[in-house]
Scaffold this motif. Sequence first.
Motif, PDB file in Angstrom:
ATOM      1  N   HIS A  51      -1.051 -16.814   4.306  1.00  0.00           N
ATOM      2  CA  HIS A  51       0.001 -15.798   4.349  1.00  0.00           C
ATOM      3  C   HIS A  51       0.852 -15.818   3.091  1.00  0.00           C
ATOM      4  O   HIS A  51       1.211 -16.881   2.592  1.00  0.00           O
ATOM      5  CB  HIS A  51       0.895 -16.009   5.582  1.00  0.00           C
ATOM      6  CG  HIS A  51       0.246 -15.518   6.841  1.00  0.00           C
ATOM      7  ND1 HIS A  51       0.755 -15.706   8.088  1.00  0.00           N
ATOM      8  CD2 HIS A  51      -0.884 -14.811   7.014  1.00  0.00           C
ATOM      9  CE1 HIS A  51      -0.037 -15.145   8.976  1.00  0.00           C
ATOM     10  NE2 HIS A  51      -1.049 -14.602   8.353  1.00  0.00           N
ATOM     11  N   GLN A  52       1.153 -14.644   2.605  1.00  0.00           N
ATOM     12  CA  GLN A  52       2.145 -14.490   1.541  1.00  0.00           C
ATOM     13  C   GLN A  52       3.394 -13.956   2.244  1.00  0.00           C
ATOM     14  O   GLN A  52       3.320 -12.923   2.928  1.00  0.00           O
ATOM     15  CB  GLN A  52       1.632 -13.482   0.505  1.00  0.00           C
ATOM     16  CG  GLN A  52       2.502 -13.390  -0.731  1.00  0.00           C
ATOM     17  CD  GLN A  52       2.047 -12.280  -1.692  1.00  0.00           C
ATOM     18  OE1 GLN A  52       1.436 -11.301  -1.289  1.00  0.00           O
ATOM     19  NE2 GLN A  52       2.378 -12.440  -2.956  1.00  0.00           N
ATOM     20  N   ASP A  53       4.508 -14.650   2.088  1.00  0.00           N
ATOM     21  CA  ASP A  53       5.697 -14.282   2.872  1.00  0.00           C
ATOM     22  C   ASP A  53       6.202 -12.881   2.553  1.00  0.00           C
ATOM     23  O   ASP A  53       6.585 -12.113   3.426  1.00  0.00           O
ATOM     24  CB  ASP A  53       6.808 -15.338   2.721  1.00  0.00           C
ATOM     25  CG  ASP A  53       7.077 -15.691   1.261  1.00  0.00           C
ATOM     26  OD1 ASP A  53       6.441 -15.083   0.371  1.00  0.00           O
ATOM     27  OD2 ASP A  53       7.936 -16.562   1.000  1.00  0.00           O
TER      28      ASP A  53
ATOM     29  N   ARG B 215       5.095 -10.679  -3.650  1.00  0.00           N
ATOM     30  CA  ARG B 215       5.768 -11.130  -4.870  1.00  0.00           C
ATOM     31  C   ARG B 215       4.851 -11.058  -6.083  1.00  0.00           C
ATOM     32  O   ARG B 215       5.082 -11.741  -7.076  1.00  0.00           O
ATOM     33  CB  ARG B 215       6.289 -12.556  -4.654  1.00  0.00           C
ATOM     34  CG  ARG B 215       7.403 -12.580  -3.595  1.00  0.00           C
ATOM     35  CD  ARG B 215       7.701 -13.962  -3.085  1.00  0.00           C
ATOM     36  NE  ARG B 215       8.176 -14.850  -4.135  1.00  0.00           N
ATOM     37  CZ  ARG B 215       8.299 -16.171  -3.973  1.00  0.00           C
ATOM     38  NH1 ARG B 215       7.981 -16.733  -2.830  1.00  0.00           N
ATOM     39  NH2 ARG B 215       8.743 -16.900  -4.960  1.00  0.00           N
ATOM     40  N   GLY B 216       3.814 -10.240  -5.976  1.00  0.00           N
ATOM     41  CA  GLY B 216       2.934 -10.031  -7.112  1.00  0.00           C
ATOM     42  C   GLY B 216       1.550 -10.632  -6.891  1.00  0.00           C
ATOM     43  O   GLY B 216       1.364 -11.530  -6.069  1.00  0.00           O
ATOM     44  N   LEU B 217       0.596 -10.096  -7.662  1.00  0.00           N
ATOM     45  CA  LEU B 217      -0.795 -10.527  -7.510  1.00  0.00           C
ATOM     46  C   LEU B 217      -0.959 -12.015  -7.839  1.00  0.00           C
ATOM     47  O   LEU B 217      -1.698 -12.740  -7.165  1.00  0.00           O
ATOM     48  CB  LEU B 217      -1.683  -9.664  -8.422  1.00  0.00           C
ATOM     49  CG  LEU B 217      -3.155  -9.970  -8.415  1.00  0.00           C
ATOM     50  CD1 LEU B 217      -3.747  -9.820  -7.017  1.00  0.00           C
ATOM     51  CD2 LEU B 217      -3.895  -9.049  -9.395  1.00  0.00           C
TER      52      LEU B 217
ATOM     53  N   GLY C 248       0.814  -1.219   0.000  1.00  0.00           N
ATOM     54  CA  GLY C 248       0.000   0.000   0.000  1.00  0.00           C
ATOM     55  C   GLY C 248       0.845   1.266   0.000  1.00  0.00           C
ATOM     56  O   GLY C 248       0.542   2.236   0.711  1.00  0.00           O
ATOM     57  N   THR C 249       1.878   1.290  -0.838  1.00  0.00           N
ATOM     58  CA  THR C 249       2.832   2.416  -0.773  1.00  0.00           C
ATOM     59  C   THR C 249       2.197   3.749  -1.189  1.00  0.00           C
ATOM     60  O   THR C 249       2.640   4.796  -0.743  1.00  0.00           O
ATOM     61  CB  THR C 249       4.063   2.150  -1.661  1.00  0.00           C
ATOM     62  OG1 THR C 249       3.616   1.866  -2.993  1.00  0.00           O
ATOM     63  CG2 THR C 249       4.884   0.982  -1.152  1.00  0.00           C
ATOM     64  N   ARG C 250       1.155   3.688  -2.023  1.00  0.00           N
ATOM     65  CA  ARG C 250       0.559   4.957  -2.454  1.00  0.00           C
ATOM     66  C   ARG C 250      -0.204   5.636  -1.314  1.00  0.00           C
ATOM     67  O   ARG C 250      -0.536   6.804  -1.402  1.00  0.00           O
ATOM     68  CB  ARG C 250      -0.360   4.740  -3.669  1.00  0.00           C
ATOM     69  CG  ARG C 250       0.406   4.504  -4.957  1.00  0.00           C
ATOM     70  CD  ARG C 250      -0.494   3.967  -6.032  1.00  0.00           C
ATOM     71  NE  ARG C 250      -1.015   2.654  -5.685  1.00  0.00           N
ATOM     72  CZ  ARG C 250      -2.039   2.065  -6.283  1.00  0.00           C
ATOM     73  NH1 ARG C 250      -2.671   2.693  -7.242  1.00  0.00           N
ATOM     74  NH2 ARG C 250      -2.430   0.862  -5.909  1.00  0.00           N
TER      75      ARG C 250
HETATM   76  P1  UTP Z   1      -1.741  -3.145  -5.638  1.00  0.00           P
HETATM   77  O1  UTP Z   1      -0.501  -3.200  -6.411  1.00  0.00           O
HETATM   78  O2  UTP Z   1      -2.816  -2.197  -6.021  1.00  0.00           O
HETATM   79  O3  UTP Z   1      -1.479  -2.914  -4.083  1.00  0.00           O
HETATM   80  O4  UTP Z   1      -2.343  -4.620  -5.580  1.00  0.00           O
HETATM   81  P2  UTP Z   1      -0.208  -2.511  -3.279  1.00  0.00           P
HETATM   82  O5  UTP Z   1       1.021  -3.086  -3.868  1.00  0.00           O
HETATM   83  O6  UTP Z   1      -0.523  -2.850  -1.856  1.00  0.00           O
HETATM   84  O7  UTP Z   1      -0.270  -0.917  -3.387  1.00  0.00           O
HETATM   85  P3  UTP Z   1       0.780   0.175  -3.887  1.00  0.00           P
HETATM   86  O8  UTP Z   1       0.824   0.062  -5.375  1.00  0.00           O
HETATM   87  O9  UTP Z   1       2.079  -0.131  -3.189  1.00  0.00           O
HETATM   88  O10 UTP Z   1       0.174   1.463  -3.404  1.00  0.00           O
HETATM   89  C1  UTP Z   1      -3.745  -4.906  -5.609  1.00  0.00           C
HETATM   90  C2  UTP Z   1      -4.122  -5.796  -4.428  1.00  0.00           C
HETATM   91  O11 UTP Z   1      -3.329  -6.985  -4.441  1.00  0.00           O
HETATM   92  C3  UTP Z   1      -2.689  -7.179  -3.191  1.00  0.00           C
HETATM   93  C4  UTP Z   1      -2.650  -5.795  -2.522  1.00  0.00           C
HETATM   94  O12 UTP Z   1      -2.710  -5.939  -1.097  1.00  0.00           O
HETATM   95  C5  UTP Z   1      -3.871  -5.105  -3.081  1.00  0.00           C
HETATM   96  O13 UTP Z   1      -5.000  -5.296  -2.256  1.00  0.00           O
HETATM   97  N1  UTP Z   1      -1.348  -7.747  -3.412  1.00  0.00           N
HETATM   98  C6  UTP Z   1      -0.512  -7.192  -4.316  1.00  0.00           C
HETATM   99  C7  UTP Z   1      -0.953  -8.848  -2.678  1.00  0.00           C
HETATM  100  O14 UTP Z   1      -1.722  -9.384  -1.847  1.00  0.00           O
HETATM  101  N2  UTP Z   1       0.297  -9.354  -2.870  1.00  0.00           N
HETATM  102  C8  UTP Z   1       1.165  -8.823  -3.758  1.00  0.00           C
HETATM  103  O15 UTP Z   1       2.298  -9.344  -3.885  1.00  0.00           O
HETATM  104  C9  UTP Z   1       0.757  -7.713  -4.504  1.00  0.00           C
END
Ligand code: UTP
Length: 294
Positions: A106-108, A111-113, A18-20
Amino acid sequence: MESASRIRTAVIPAAGQGTRMLPATKAVPKELLPILEQPALQLVIDEAVGAGVDHIVIVTSASKPAIEGYFVRTPEVEEALERQGRHALADRLRRYGDDITVSFVHQDEPRGLGHAVGCARSTVGDEPFFVMLPDELMEDSSLLLALADLARDGAAVALKRVPTNEVSRYGVVNPVGDSHVGAHGEVIGFDRVVEKPIATEAPSDLVIIGRYALTPDIFPILDALAPAATGEIQLSDALTIAARAKALIGLVSSIGRRDIGNPVGWLEAVVDAGLAHAEYGEDFEAWLRERLAR
Ligand code: UTP
């Protein structure tokens, strides 16, 4: 009243950083930021439950314990809500762990969606499931119901058309064949997803929004997937591989949607909710009009 879909499980990836929304997200996970008095995650779960989901799988991380904490049954909170006359909200909280199962995986590390969705494999089992990105809020459960209906023999994902200068923020699909307008709106096949392309390389103006109806055959594809150039395992890449056998289905949606992963989108969602609020919406609107006239 919407009827239940045949998909009963929803995976909600919530392990990102959630860096934004920093620095708020140092202390509060993005998914729990409030839209008025309710965490965004609660609204996303309400959307799922409204579509007949009774198993929520939240992918979270050890650094975000507040997410699991939110789902601990707390009779004192339910009683306080009852005392305030907020019975429907108390009822909704009571359902977690009762007729709605909430599981956590849990995701350690982020590492991406695609990796996050893959973490849910054993908890989801061998059945179709929704993926719901919790930083996108939809106005109701209709999109999930439509996707479930369309995903009878393969994945269906929600799309929207965006202006060219916005495509680089999204996964963009390469449409194939003719589109047709069905019971749920415009439906189009696609055989490839390009993640966050520059505008001149985007295959179309149709982008994926955060609701998917997937089948379990996506899991072995995700497990075998190499990271993209960004180092992330992308759900978009897995969809492209899945589409090699048969084009996937995209539903072009016009549902009311808010992207709350950035400060302005979050503010819009809060203002919308304030204006729509049964108890204080009218007063808030009057204040807002007066404020804008200053
Ligand atoms: P985002 O890329 O929008 O969320 O991923 P982020 O990385 O938390 O936010 P920013 O870009 O740094 O602000 C969409 C969703 O996928 C989840 C995030 O928690 C978010 O709800 N996600 C993303 C994961 O669960 N794991 C990941 O490795 C990446």
